[in-house]
Design a protein around this motif. Sequence first.
Motif, short mmCIF file in Angstrom:
data_model
loop_
_atom_site.label_atom_id
_atom_site.label_comp_id
_atom_site.label_asym_id
_atom_site.label_seq_id
_atom_site.Cartn_x
_atom_site.Cartn_y
_atom_site.Cartn_z
N LYS A 223 -1.82 0.31 -36.88
CA LYS A 223 -2.71 -0.75 -36.42
C LYS A 223 -1.98 -2.09 -36.43
CE LYS A 223 -4.88 -1.70 -40.95
NZ LYS A 223 -4.43 -3.08 -41.14
N THR A 227 1.32 -1.05 -34.29
CA THR A 227 1.12 -0.20 -33.11
C THR A 227 2.40 -0.07 -32.31
OG1 THR A 227 0.27 -2.14 -31.92
CG2 THR A 227 -1.37 -0.64 -32.88
N SER A 228 3.39 -0.90 -32.59
CA SER A 228 4.70 -0.75 -31.95
C SER A 228 5.52 0.35 -32.61
CB SER A 228 5.47 -2.07 -31.99
OG SER A 228 5.74 -2.44 -33.33
N CYS A 230 4.71 3.93 -33.32
CA CYS A 230 3.60 4.84 -33.00
C CYS A 230 3.45 6.03 -33.94
CB CYS A 230 3.74 5.34 -31.56
SG CYS A 230 5.29 6.19 -31.22
N VAL A 245 -5.74 -0.48 -32.92
CA VAL A 245 -5.26 0.68 -33.66
C VAL A 245 -5.04 1.81 -32.66
CG1 VAL A 245 -7.64 1.36 -34.22
CG2 VAL A 245 -5.73 2.37 -35.48
N ILE A 246 -3.89 2.45 -32.76
CA ILE A 246 -3.62 3.66 -31.99
C ILE A 246 -4.05 4.86 -32.82
CG2 ILE A 246 -1.79 5.17 -31.12
CD1 ILE A 246 -0.23 2.66 -30.35
N THR A 263 -6.34 4.06 -27.83
CA THR A 263 -6.21 2.81 -28.57
C THR A 263 -7.58 2.17 -28.66
OG1 THR A 263 -3.95 2.54 -27.74
CG2 THR A 263 -5.03 0.59 -28.67
N THR A 357 3.67 5.98 -24.22
CA THR A 357 3.54 4.83 -25.11
C THR A 357 4.27 3.61 -24.55
OG1 THR A 357 3.54 6.37 -26.97
CG2 THR A 357 3.90 4.06 -27.47
N ASP A 359 5.58 -0.12 -25.83
CA ASP A 359 5.86 -0.91 -27.03
C ASP A 359 6.38 -2.28 -26.60
OD1 ASP A 359 6.82 -2.02 -29.38
OD2 ASP A 359 8.62 -0.75 -29.42
#
Length: 397
Positions: A223, A227-228, A230, A245-246, A263, A357, A359
């Motif tokens: 979160k 989140t970067s 994963c 948050v993922i 997400t 994903t 980032d």
Amino acid sequence: MTVLTFPVLEFHERMTKTKQRMAAEGIDVLLVTDPANMNYLSGYDAWSFYVHQLLIVMIDEDQPYWIGRGLDANAARHTSWLDEDHTFPYADHYVQSTIRHPMDFVVDFLKERKWDQKIIGMEFDTYYFTAKSYIQLTKGLPDAKFKDGTNLVNWIRIVKSDQEIAYMKKAAKISKKAMEAAFEILNEGVRESDVVAAISHAQISGTEEFGGDYPSIVPLVPKGEKTSACHLTWTDDVFHAGEPVIIELSGCYKRYHAPLARTAVVDAPDEEIQRLSEVVTEGVNSALDVVKPGVTCEEVELAWRQSIERNGIKKESRIGYSMGLNYPPDWGEHTASLRPGDRTVLEPNMTFHMIPTIDLGHAGMEISESLRVTETGVELFNNFPQELFVKPNIRLA
């Protein structure tokens, strides 16, 4: 009583395909140590992969041989289609010993059958085949020729049977229930661990019609700035308003998976997160639009990449992989990937987790889909809204 997950005929078909591939690779004997491949060829299913175990496939025999710890022999009898003549437990004094090794038992097994001068394939690059295993086998079998059999069975697994697809659809129903459980409890002041507890309960309890199995990967819930990153799991930190948050998870049924990532944010997302979710959603659907038999994996990735680059974003890593049957620590099959340079041609009943994903360094975004290649296009396993989930903030007293 033996309860098989597939008809014996299907196991025979898998064995036939395996032996055909062995013949093409010039392999007489295949040592199968990946627990997913062991399950695929025999039905064997137990939490015993922390000790050495394997199947031995002979190119001229119908059944593989199961070799494992004596305490697990009855698990083989309960879950596999193998007869007693193909079940060979080793004594407990081989377990975690400093003076003997389970592969010494395998060496003796091969020598007794005059297979010690054959061409032997081994799964060199699996989580469960250790350097010590290789040393003991090569030392004990000096007259054998060894070949790399990594992913030989995995490539057979990439095209699923109708029964396998049915199991994955059940897993998908559990995935949906687990994600709904996460969204229901998610709120400002709620701990990450409590959200994961709700997910895990849903994963195991399953639906009213069928229960769930343990998944190959635990729920992932990074979160905020994390989140970067994963693949972080959970802590006892609490969620805050406006913090993304993922949530990545999967239901599991009979060891088959249908992963799902979304997400979410409590209260309201900032403009950057909202925009990022729109870019990812557009890119995912651009990629899904080109999925059909005859298309290559790299063509699917290209559609995604062209979509996000129109929005000023670049991404270097793959956007998906084949998946289905597996054990911890991974539900991927280690075969085809959706990325540049992968020219694997899509066929009906191949299954993938598309998880592109993004980032940005200080924030990340995941919106994923598990999919099946059909005769004419694509079918999604998970029927779940494809958007950033915004949870109204109900502040805890």
